[in-house]
Enzyme design. Structure first.
Site, short mmCIF file in Angstrom:
data_model
loop_
_atom_site.label_atom_id
_atom_site.label_comp_id
_atom_site.label_asym_id
_atom_site.label_seq_id
_atom_site.Cartn_x
_atom_site.Cartn_y
_atom_site.Cartn_z
N ARG A 1 0.98 -1.12 -5.26
CA ARG A 1 -0.28 -0.47 -5.62
C ARG A 1 -0.06 1.04 -5.64
O ARG A 1 0.53 1.60 -4.72
CB ARG A 1 -1.35 -0.82 -4.58
N ASN B 136 -11.81 -5.96 1.53
CA ASN B 136 -12.11 -4.96 2.57
C ASN B 136 -13.08 -3.92 2.02
O ASN B 136 -14.06 -3.55 2.66
CB ASN B 136 -10.83 -4.27 3.04
N ASP B 137 -12.77 -3.44 0.82
CA ASP B 137 -13.66 -2.46 0.21
C ASP B 137 -14.82 -3.12 -0.52
O ASP B 137 -15.92 -2.57 -0.54
CB ASP B 137 -12.88 -1.56 -0.77
N ARG C 173 -16.53 0.05 6.66
CA ARG C 173 -15.62 -0.96 7.21
C ARG C 173 -14.99 -0.53 8.53
O ARG C 173 -14.42 -1.35 9.24
CB ARG C 173 -14.52 -1.29 6.19
N CYS D 216 -6.33 -9.85 -1.80
CA CYS D 216 -5.44 -9.18 -0.85
C CYS D 216 -6.21 -8.50 0.28
O CYS D 216 -5.63 -7.81 1.09
CB CYS D 216 -4.52 -8.20 -1.56
N ARG E 287 0.86 -1.18 0.00
CA ARG E 287 0.00 0.00 0.00
C ARG E 287 0.90 1.23 0.00
O ARG E 287 1.34 1.68 1.06
CB ARG E 287 -0.88 0.02 1.25
#
Ligand code: PEP
Ligand code: MG
Length: 588
Positions: free
Chosen positions: A337, A462-463, A473, A510, A300
């Site tokens: 990313r 997660n998203d 979240r 991921c 990230r």
């Protein structure tokens, strides 16, 4: 002192016993408090003490940055020191306190509003930067006045349990994490970014501990049970012993997993899977290497921005940082990313005005494309790095893609940047893998078309869960609705895996679901082959995979897909897997 406990939910396992440090981080609105005439001098002195405290903090940070980040970066602190000591702030603040008989916080806010309005009228990029620096310093003074001296956490002398109302990831990454025994938070969720950081560092964490800041006292002894999600204030001796023994058992269990470290992640019937690491901070590369991962499945990169905030990383900053990551992971591939700032990860005020609904706003690739200069700086570094490394080792991944068009524009941008670099004499390979994250429902629904254009896909649950189920979240109030096993999620995941297989491209996951022991058998059964997760989770998942059969997992997946509620799926998985989990000592 009396024993008290608060229960929320555990999001990063473990037990922490230690002294509490209580820190509220949510900005407190400055109220206008009228003062008696005889209190005015005292109030002005209080303001100056806050300024002095901020100045000495800035100097200390400057000395530290000089050592760790170099002179160039340390210069930012020098600018901040000058701002803090500028009479252009202190004189009008004094003037307002004196003439209006009001508190320093209120006076400071009036001065800040004035100065910011003046900067805005100037409109130039240089002044936009100065405005950010000014706001940064003013906020530090305001926090100091309000007793919210967050920077004090940098000077912790001994390990502590941090009790906070909210801990945004931009603050979490600035903390000395080796001094944090546990996080006890009022706000947060199972896949909020701070939770993800905590899991990576093995820091026991509980969220949803309502009123914890109010109940806790500085330096009070607390026990944090992040399995049960509760915090106990002033535990008695018997409780402390019980928690110590629980902690020991957990660590022993973890240590036993060492024996799987070098064994392949292969099911009992021979299906070979790949275990990759999510790496946010550079120190996590060591953890990833310790657990012998097959590469980095997600870096990230926004954490570099958060770390360097309020400065923006230059092309060389990016290049040095990623080069280090890739070299330490060599010869395994690293997926970087591009920055996913925005949403709750606003390290630097790149956007300008705060958005009313940032999670649905300018984040991920949208922000990258709307700020081409920032994006170009990062892409140039990534492409230059790809040119230095053997082909395929550096992979670029795009966050928050919501449709094909965004991906095409990004590819074009990458091609333009490549041409630009080559014209300058840099070597950039013909093919640098460019992948898309699938974390917006629309992208999952367009997976077939996306798989035809992208070199690889990675499912960001997660998203994906947040956006598909319309559940924040990071909000513990709706945490019960945040359901990875929801049939809608399972169907989307299956669709993406099938689309990737049809096009012959890699599909990874991921999001946090990839390391959820209850979900792993289901994911294996759905055909997922690349699991990317926080490095600490790797041994458990490896251990589990080695006890699974692909054939049985496929059966489990087929059955789960017939179910109509998350609860039914979860109960089915628990029932099917209970015996196995007990046998191989995996706790859910
Ligand atoms: C995800 O959304 O699943 C993901 C991996 O990205 P992030 O957690 O950084 O939003
Ligand atoms: Mg995401």
């Amino acid at each position: 002192m009396s024993r008290k406990e608060i229960t929320g939910s555990g999001v990063s396992p473990g037990i922490a016993i230690g002294k509490a440090v209580v820190q509220e981080t949510r900005p407190i609105p400055a109220l206008r408090i009228p003062l008696a005439a005889d209190k005015i001098d005292e109030e002005i002195a209080r303001f100056h003490r806050a300024v002095e405290a901020v100045v000495s903090r800035i100097k200390r940070n400057q000395a530290r940055a000089e050592k760790t980040l170099g002179h160039e970066y340390a210069a930012i602190f020098e600018a901040h020191r000058l701002i803090a000591q500028d009479p252009a702030i202190s004189s009008p603040v004094e003037e307002i306190i004196r003439s209006e008989h009001v508190n320093a916080e209120w006076a400071l806010e009036q001065v800040v509003a004035n100065v910011v309005a003046r900067f805005e009228n100037l409109g130039d990029l240089y002044f936009a930067d100065r405005r950010l620096d000014f706001l940064d310093v003013a906020t530090q003074i305001l926090r100091m006045l309000q007793g919210q001296d967050i920077d004090r956490l940098n000077d912790l002398k001994e390990p502590v349990v941090l009790v906070a109302d909210e801990l945004p990831p931009s603050l979490a990454v600035q903390l000395p994490l080796d001094k944090i025994l546990g996080f006890a938070l009022e706000m947060g969720g199972p896949s909020s970014h701070t939770t993800i950081i905590a899991r990576s560092f093995g820091i026991p964490t509980a969220v949803g501990l309502h009123n914890a800041c109010h109940e806790a006292m500085e330096s009070q002894l607390v026990a944090l049970d992040a399995f049960e999600g509760k915090i106990i204030f002033d535990p008695d001796t018997a409780e402390i012993h019980a928690y110590e023994s629980k902690r020991r058992n957990y660590h022993e269990q973890q240590a036993q997993l060492l024996h799987v470290r070098d064994l392949p992640a292969v099911t009992r019937d021979g299906r070979k899977l790949r275990l990759l690491a999510n790496v946010d901070l550079p120190v996590e590369v060591d953890l990833a290497n310790r657990w012998n991962v097959d590469g980095i499945g997600l870096h990230r990169s926004e954490f570099l921005y958060m770390k360097m905030s309020p400065a923006l990383p230059s092309e060389m900053d990016h290049l040095r940082f990623y080069r280090d990551l890739v070299q330490r992971m060599a010869p395994r591939p690293v997926t970087i990313r591009t920055f996913d700032l925005g949403g709750k990860k606003l390290a630097h005020d790149i956007i300008g005005n705060p958005e009313t609904n940032p999670v649905l706003g300018l984040r991920g690739i949208r922000l990258c494309l709307s700020k081409p200069d920032f994006f170009r700086t990062q892409l140039r570094a990534l492409l230059r790095l790809a040119g230095e490394q053997p082909e395929g080792r550096v992979r670029i991944m795009i966050p928050l893609v919501s449709g094909i068009e965004e991906f095409r524009i990004t590819r074009l941008f990458v091609q333009q940047t490549t041409a630009e670099l080559r014209a300058e004499g840099f070597e950039v390979p013909e093919h640098v893998p460019l992948g898309a994250m699938v974390e917006v429902p629309s992208a999952a629904m367009m997976a077939t078309e996306l798989a035809q254009e992208a070199d690889f896909l990675s499912i960001g649950t997660n998203d994906l869960i947040q956006y598909t189920l319309a559940v924040d979240r990071a909000n513990e109030l709706v945490a019960n609705l945040y359901q990875p096993s929801h049939p809608a999620i399972l169907r989307l995941i299956r669709q993406v895996i099938l689309a990737g297989a049809a096009e012959g491209i890699d599909v990874a996951m991921c999001g946090e679901t990839a390391s959820d022991p209850l979900m792993v058998p289901l994911l294996v059964g759905l055909g997922l082959t690349n699991f990317s997760m926080n490095p600490q989770a790797v041994p458990v998942v490896r251990h589990l995979i080695r006890h699974l059969s692909y054939r049985e997992s496929a059966h489990i997946a087929r059955e789960a897909l017939k179910m109509t509620t998350a609860r039914a799926v979860e109960e089915y998985l628990l029932e099917r897997l209970a015996v196995l989990f007990a046998k191989i000592k995996i706790r859910i």
